[in-house]
Structure formats: C-alpha cells, structure tokens
Design a protein around this motif. Structure first.
Motif, PDB file in Angstrom:
ATOM      1  N   GLU A   1      71.020  23.175  35.978  1.00 60.49           N
ATOM      2  CA  GLU A   1      71.960  22.416  36.675  1.00 60.49           C
ATOM      3  C   GLU A   1      71.337  21.541  37.689  1.00 60.49           C
ATOM      4  O   GLU A   1      70.420  21.967  38.447  1.00 60.49           O
ATOM      5  N   GLY A   2      71.423  20.068  37.756  1.00 65.50           N
ATOM      6  CA  GLY A   2      70.809  19.118  38.593  1.00 65.50           C
ATOM      7  C   GLY A   2      69.630  18.780  37.920  1.00 65.50           C
ATOM      8  O   GLY A   2      68.920  17.708  38.630  1.00 65.50           O
ATOM      9  N   GLU A   3      69.086  19.282  36.921  1.00 61.42           N
ATOM     10  CA  GLU A   3      67.669  18.730  36.295  1.00 61.42           C
ATOM     11  C   GLU A   3      68.019  18.230  34.850  1.00 61.42           C
ATOM     12  O   GLU A   3      67.799  18.998  33.829  1.00 61.42           O
ATOM     13  N   GLU A   4      68.454  16.869  34.820  1.00 56.64           N
ATOM     14  CA  GLU A   4      68.644  16.287  33.541  1.00 56.64           C
ATOM     15  C   GLU A   4      67.555  16.400  32.425  1.00 56.64           C
ATOM     16  O   GLU A   4      66.428  15.819  32.977  1.00 56.64           O
ATOM     17  N   VAL A   5      67.893  16.673  31.365  1.00 56.52           N
ATOM     18  CA  VAL A   5      66.802  16.671  30.349  1.00 56.52           C
ATOM     19  C   VAL A   5      67.034  15.442  29.531  1.00 56.52           C
ATOM     20  O   VAL A   5      66.251  14.654  28.890  1.00 56.52           O
ATOM     21  N   LEU A   6      68.327  15.161  29.222  1.00 56.53           N
ATOM     22  CA  LEU A   6      68.767  14.001  28.488  1.00 56.53           C
ATOM     23  C   LEU A   6      69.626  13.010  29.563  1.00 56.53           C
ATOM     24  O   LEU A   6      70.518  13.646  30.084  1.00 56.53           O
TER      25      LEU A   6
ATOM     26  N   ILE B   1      62.715   4.706  13.976  1.00 60.58           N
ATOM     27  CA  ILE B   1      62.007   5.228  15.035  1.00 60.58           C
ATOM     28  C   ILE B   1      62.703   5.325  16.373  1.00 60.58           C
ATOM     29  O   ILE B   1      62.860   4.231  17.010  1.00 60.58           O
ATOM     30  N   MET B   2      62.715   6.394  17.053  1.00 57.12           N
ATOM     31  CA  MET B   2      63.145   6.575  18.276  1.00 57.12           C
ATOM     32  C   MET B   2      62.070   7.149  19.179  1.00 57.12           C
ATOM     33  O   MET B   2      61.429   8.177  18.923  1.00 57.12           O
ATOM     34  N   VAL B   3      61.954   6.254  20.096  1.00 57.55           N
ATOM     35  CA  VAL B   3      60.747   6.677  21.214  1.00 57.55           C
ATOM     36  C   VAL B   3      61.307   7.236  22.361  1.00 57.55           C
ATOM     37  O   VAL B   3      61.941   6.654  23.101  1.00 57.55           O
ATOM     38  N   MET B   4      60.976   8.444  22.770  1.00 54.29           N
ATOM     39  CA  MET B   4      61.635   9.009  24.047  1.00 54.29           C
ATOM     40  C   MET B   4      60.498   9.330  24.953  1.00 54.29           C
ATOM     41  O   MET B   4      59.528   9.453  24.699  1.00 54.29           O
ATOM     42  N   ASP B   5      61.247   8.885  26.265  1.00 48.07           N
ATOM     43  CA  ASP B   5      60.374   9.334  27.460  1.00 48.07           C
ATOM     44  C   ASP B   5      61.239   9.824  28.510  1.00 48.07           C
ATOM     45  O   ASP B   5      62.313   9.106  28.966  1.00 48.07           O
ATOM     46  N   SER B   6      60.903  10.987  29.119  1.00 45.96           N
ATOM     47  CA  SER B   6      61.536  11.702  30.262  1.00 45.96           C
ATOM     48  C   SER B   6      63.375  11.742  29.933  1.00 45.96           C
ATOM     49  O   SER B   6      63.906  11.341  30.797  1.00 45.96           O
ATOM     50  N   GLY B   7      63.553  11.865  28.660  1.00 44.18           N
ATOM     51  CA  GLY B   7      64.848  12.206  28.711  1.00 44.18           C
ATOM     52  C   GLY B   7      65.954  10.889  28.015  1.00 44.18           C
ATOM     53  O   GLY B   7      67.063  10.974  28.115  1.00 44.18           O
ATOM     54  N   GLU B   8      65.260   9.849  27.969  1.00 38.52           N
ATOM     55  CA  GLU B   8      65.750   8.526  27.417  1.00 38.52           C
ATOM     56  C   GLU B   8      65.133   8.129  26.352  1.00 38.52           C
ATOM     57  O   GLU B   8      63.764   8.128  26.224  1.00 38.52           O
ATOM     58  N   ILE B   9      65.812   7.191  25.584  1.00 37.85           N
ATOM     59  CA  ILE B   9      65.248   6.425  24.263  1.00 37.85           C
ATOM     60  C   ILE B   9      64.823   5.243  25.043  1.00 37.85           C
ATOM     61  O   ILE B   9      65.768   4.468  25.282  1.00 37.85           O
ATOM     62  N   VAL B  10      63.583   5.015  24.859  1.00 33.34           N
ATOM     63  CA  VAL B  10      62.940   3.788  25.647  1.00 33.34           C
ATOM     64  C   VAL B  10      62.722   2.709  24.532  1.00 33.34           C
ATOM     65  O   VAL B  10      62.586   1.444  24.893  1.00 33.34           O
TER      66      VAL B  10
END
Length: 589
Positions: A357-362, A550-559
């Motif tokens: 809780e409080g530490e979002e992954v997505l 292709i989805m490029v992900m970084d720190s829980g976001e699709i960048v």
C-alpha cells in the motif's frame, strides 16, 4: 478468533473444533457411552475386592471366594472390551476430524491470493497443514475423551467412597485441593510452553525447507558454516522450548506421587486405628478398597494433567490452523458471466496497482490488444512487465481502473472461466514430481494423451520428449530437476499450447538455455502465438520485431508504444536506447 495464550483453556476454540464431529455423532456418542461404562467398571473392582476380603477371606469361606473371584474376572473382561472399543473409536473419530479439517484447510489455501504466499513461509504453511493438524487428532484420541473418562471415574469413585466411609473420604479429600491447585498451575504453564514449542517447530521446518531448496546458493557462496551455525541456534531454541515442558513435568509428577503416598499413609493410619477399635463401618476390606480407590482418584488426576498436555498441544495447533482458515485473503469470485470461445480482445484502462500500500507498481496503465495481435512488452527490471501478467489472470486485485476481455470486465466473470481462456508460460517453470504427461495434462479430463503427442509434434518438441527414458512417462522428479532449464521451458510451452487458449501470456526468457533448446523455443513461440492474442515479455529481438505492437515500460508506466521501426525513429527514445544497449549486438550476430 480468540487466542488467549495465558489462559489454561479456550472454550470458544474448543466448541468450534467440536463442530467437526457433527458428521460423526454416532461415533461420538458411542465413545461417550463407553467412557461412562469404564467409570462404573473401575469402581466395581475395588468393591468386589472389599467384599471378597470381608465375606470370604476373613471368615475363610472358600465357596464365596471362588464366586467373587469369578465375578471379578467377568468384570475385568467387560472392562477390557469397553477399553478396546473406547480407544479404537476415539482414535477413529480423531482421524475423521483431521481428514475433514485438512481438506478444508487445503481447499481454503487453494483460493488465496498470490499476495498471501508472497508473505508466508512455505515451511510454516507445511507445518500447519501436516504436523499441526495431526496434533489436533490427539485431542480426540488421547485428550478429550480420556479426560472425560477420568473425570467420570473420579466422580463415581468419590461417590462410592462417601457411601462406604465418609470419615476416610474426608481424610482423602484433605489432600485433594493441593493436587488440584498444582494441576491448575501446571496446566497454565504448559499452555505457554507448548505455544513456544509449536512456534519453534514451525521456525525449524521453515529454515530446513528453505536451505534444502536453496542448497545450490548456500554452496556457491560458501555459506555452509554460516548456515550450520544458524541451524544450531534455531535447533537450540527448539530444544530449550521442549526442555521447559520437561521441567514442568519434572516438578509436577513427583509432587503428585508424593501426595498419593501421603494419602495412603493417612488411610492406613486412621483406618487401622478404627479397625483395631472395632469400628463396624471400617473393616480390613474397606481399608484395602480405600487404598485402591484413592489410587484411582489420584491417578486419573495425574493422568488428566498429562492428557491436558496433549489437549493443550492440540488446542495450540488448532488455534494456528484456524488462524489460516480465518484468513480472508481470497480473490473475490462474485462474477457470474462465463467466458467461452472468446475472440481475445484485451483492454487495460487506467489500471493502478501496488503490492504494498502506498507504493504503486502500475501507474495508470492504458493499452488495448486486438484479437490475434502479439504485443511485446520491454523495459528494465521492476518496470511492471510481470505485474501485467499477474493482473490479467487475477492473481492480485487492482487498486483502480478496469481490465476487460472482449469488452467484459474480468471482475464480472468467474475466475475459472477467465483462467480457462488464458495460458501462461513463465520464465521460472515449475514442474511437479511426476511424469511429463501428468505435468502437461494436470489431470484435465478434456486432454488425452493423443492430444498431447499431436500438440508436441505441431510445435516441434516430440522428438526431444521421445528421446527421454520412457518418453512422455518420464518422471522429472521434484521441481523437474531431471531436465535442463530449456527442456523445462519446452514442457511449459506444450502445457500452454495443448490447452488451446484464446489468450497467451509468455515470458520468453532464455538466459540459461542452450542454443538447441533456444531454437526449439523460438519455433514453439512462433507456433503457439500464431492466430491468438499474445502478450509477450520479450527478451529476444526476433520476437520483438515480429510483434504487432511494442510497449515500452518504465517505472510502472507505458512510456512508448509502436512497431519496431516506428520506435527506432524516435531520437533519445526509451526503446531506441534499449535497442542500442541490449539488442544491437544480437542483430549484428
């Protein structure tokens, strides 16, 4: 559920445990009846002994002597028979309860979220499901009914003693409060001691299970001496916990034995004086009967303390088992819709999720996958790639947002139907200690051996399996140790393919795979992704290039999102940097 460590007994917990005897009421009542009979048979023996002495031995009446001895033999046979039925059916009841409780526990554990297993030690859960539940059976086989039987014996014995001589009975009772007080203190101390014992047993099981599983790491990093010392410390705490129970036993039982001896001395002294002074109510037979009756009064009391130890251990174990049964860590399965013959459209809409809780992954993930498309997900470790796999299968509950399949929110469909349409090939393949055929079919009655062999030929791994001893019936042993990592992954590809999923989720890592297996895996990947929606955590450039998106992900976001060629055109883009660092050398080869 109450957990009152300092209290001698938790009646709420006990009543809850007794509910598991409801299907076996007939057995329960039969055991209770035999316990009552045993209490009366116990009094019959000293009574017949008294009558034999006063009416046969003292007056030297041989006829009466033979009659009373025959009567005592008859009662002894009845007592032994009752004892047999009592022990057998008490143990039978205990094993029936244990079977039902263990089934309920395992069924409950099957529904737990992955989050529960992320935080729970395997060894501790094994202890709860195996040894703790087995300890509960002793409540019925050695604890509850034995205590009831002993209490009934004490009540009947006391009543009979008052009937024969209230004076001698009061003499015996003067010692009784001391024994009862000592027993009470003993019970409380043993409850705390057994709590500690069960904790140390669970810690020991957890430590041994983890070290045996991770023995390769222990030896690779030369941690044998360190782990040996850790084990010695844990084992020593285990020993100290048990020694504490031995200490309490060592104090209590000599005190109880001394009290019994004092009581016998008082009976002989006072009863002897009365007999010498010709008291008609206290004869030689009565004195001898009272000596045996006092033993029958104190022996059950000592045994009750001993049986209470067993009962306490069972109650401690029950408390721990019910602790798991009371754990509400299941995924909500309130959906009523069934997914059948779906196209395979997938949509993530503003999905947010956190393991802690409080530490979002997505952080607000949005994407769609059309039926038949292959989407490759790339990104650094911890970017959230594997989390998408976990959420699509509802291993975890999302914090907010929507995940839909064919336009239907996956919360509105049954978990069984959802997972029946999705097949997953994970990077870390788990195989059970069984044959290859069983690991592929997993007891699915809809999949035949011919289906498995046909599917293996279609994805090009039939020859590999056939080359093994016994072929498809080759036993891979625990966790598939008889196979290489590449071979295990090929088995997992076949397991996914033969289930004919509408959606395929694939972690195609080949970091520890030989060249031959990697080639087979590439061919298998091409085959099983063809014509179905596929989400691939891609590690090979060949797979990434073939992906529709292709989805490029970084720190829980699709960048970034696009095709291989589109993303390479973005200067200073995340994908381009990843390509230059990770994939360019692979492409040149």
């Amino acid at each position: 559920m109450a957990s009152k460590t300092g209290n001698a007994f938790d009646f709420d917990l006990f009543k809850r445990l007794l509910r598991y005897t409801n299907p076996y009421k007939l057995t329960f009542y039969f055991v209770a009846i035999t316990a009552i009979l045993l209490s009366f048979f116990a009094v019959a023996r000293p009574y017949l002994l008294q009558v034999t002495i006063d009416d046969s031995i003292t007056p030297k009446d041989n006829g009466n002597l033979i009659f009373y001895v025959s009567l005592m033999i008859g009662f002894l046979i009845l007592e032994v028979t009752s004892q047999f039925f009592f022990i057998y059916f008490a143990n039978l009841l205990g094993q029936n309860v244990v079977r039902d409780l263990r089934v309920n526990l395992f069924k409950h554990m099957l529904q737990f979220k992955m989050k529960y297993y992320d935080k729970s030690a395997v060894g501790r859960l094994v202890t709860r499901a195996v040894s703790d539940i087995e300890t509960i059976s002793s409540i019925f086989s050695q604890g509850l009914f034995m205590i009831i039987s002993d209490l009934l014996k004490m009540i009947v014995v006391l009543g009979f003693m008052f009937y024969k001589s209230w004076q001698l009975t009061l003499l015996v009772i003067t010692v009784l409060p001391f024994i009862i007080y000592a027993t009470r203190v003993f019970q409380k101390k043993m409850k705390i001691a057994f709590e500690d014992v069960r904790t140390q047993v669970a810690d020991l099981n957890t430590f041994v299970q983890e070290r045996i599983t991770g023995m390769k790491i222990v030896q690779l990093f030369n941690r044998e001496k360190s782990e040996y010392n850790n084990f010695k410390n844990i084992n020593d705490r285990h020993r100290k916990a048990w020694v504490k129970t031995v200490w309490y036993n060592s104090i209590f039982f000599p005190i109880a034995e001394m009290s019994t001896s004092i009581t016998v001395g008082l009976i002989v002294w006072f009863g002897g004086l009365q007999a010498v002074n010709d008291n008609p109510n206290i004869t030689l037979g009565v004195i001898i009967a009272f000596i045996e009756l006092s033993q029958m009064l104190f022996r059950p009391l000592r045994q009750i303390a001993d049986k209470f130890n067993t009962l306490q251990m069972g109650m401690v174990a029950a408390n721990r088992v019910f602790g798991i049964l009371d754990t509400d860590s299941t995924i909500s399965d309130e959906g009523e819709k069934q997914l059948q013959s779906i196209k395979g459209d997938i949509e993530f809409k503003n999905v947010r999720f956190s393991y802690v809780e409080g530490e979002e992954v997505l952080r607000g993930v949005n994407f769609t996958a059309k039926a038949g498309e292959t989407i490759a997900i790339v990104g650094a470790t911890g970017a959230g790639k594997s989390t998408i796999i976990n959420l699509l299968n509802r291993f975890y509950e999302i914090d907010s947002g929507t995940i839909a399949v064919d336009g239907i929110d996956i919360k509105d469909v049954t978990i069984k139907s959802l997972r029946s349409e999705i097949a997953v090939v994970l990077q870390n393949v788990f195989l059970f200690a069984d044959t290859i055929m069983h690991n592929i079919k997993l007891d699915n009655p809809d999949i035949t051996e011919d289906d498995v062999i046909t599917a293996a030929k279609q994805i090009g791994i039939h020859d590999f399996i056939s080359s093994l001893p016994n072929g498809y019936h080759y036993n891979v042993k625990e966790r598939g140790v008889m196979l290489s990592s590449g071979q295990r992954q090929l088995i997992s590809f076949l397991r996914a393919y033969v289930s004919n999923p509408s959606i395929l989720v694939l972690d195609e890592a080949t970091s520890s795979v030989d060249t031959y297996s990697e080639q087979l895996i590439q061919e298998a990947t091409d085959k099983i992704t063809k014509g179905r929606t596929s989400i691939v955590i891609a590690h090979r450039l060949a797979t990434i290039k073939k992906a529709d998106k292709i989805m490029v992900m970084d720190s829980g976001e699709i960048v970034e999102m696009g095709t291989h060629d589109e993303l390479l055109l973005k200067e200073n883009g995340h994908y381009r940097k990843l390509y230059e660092v990770q994939f360019m050398a692979e492409e040149s080869i």
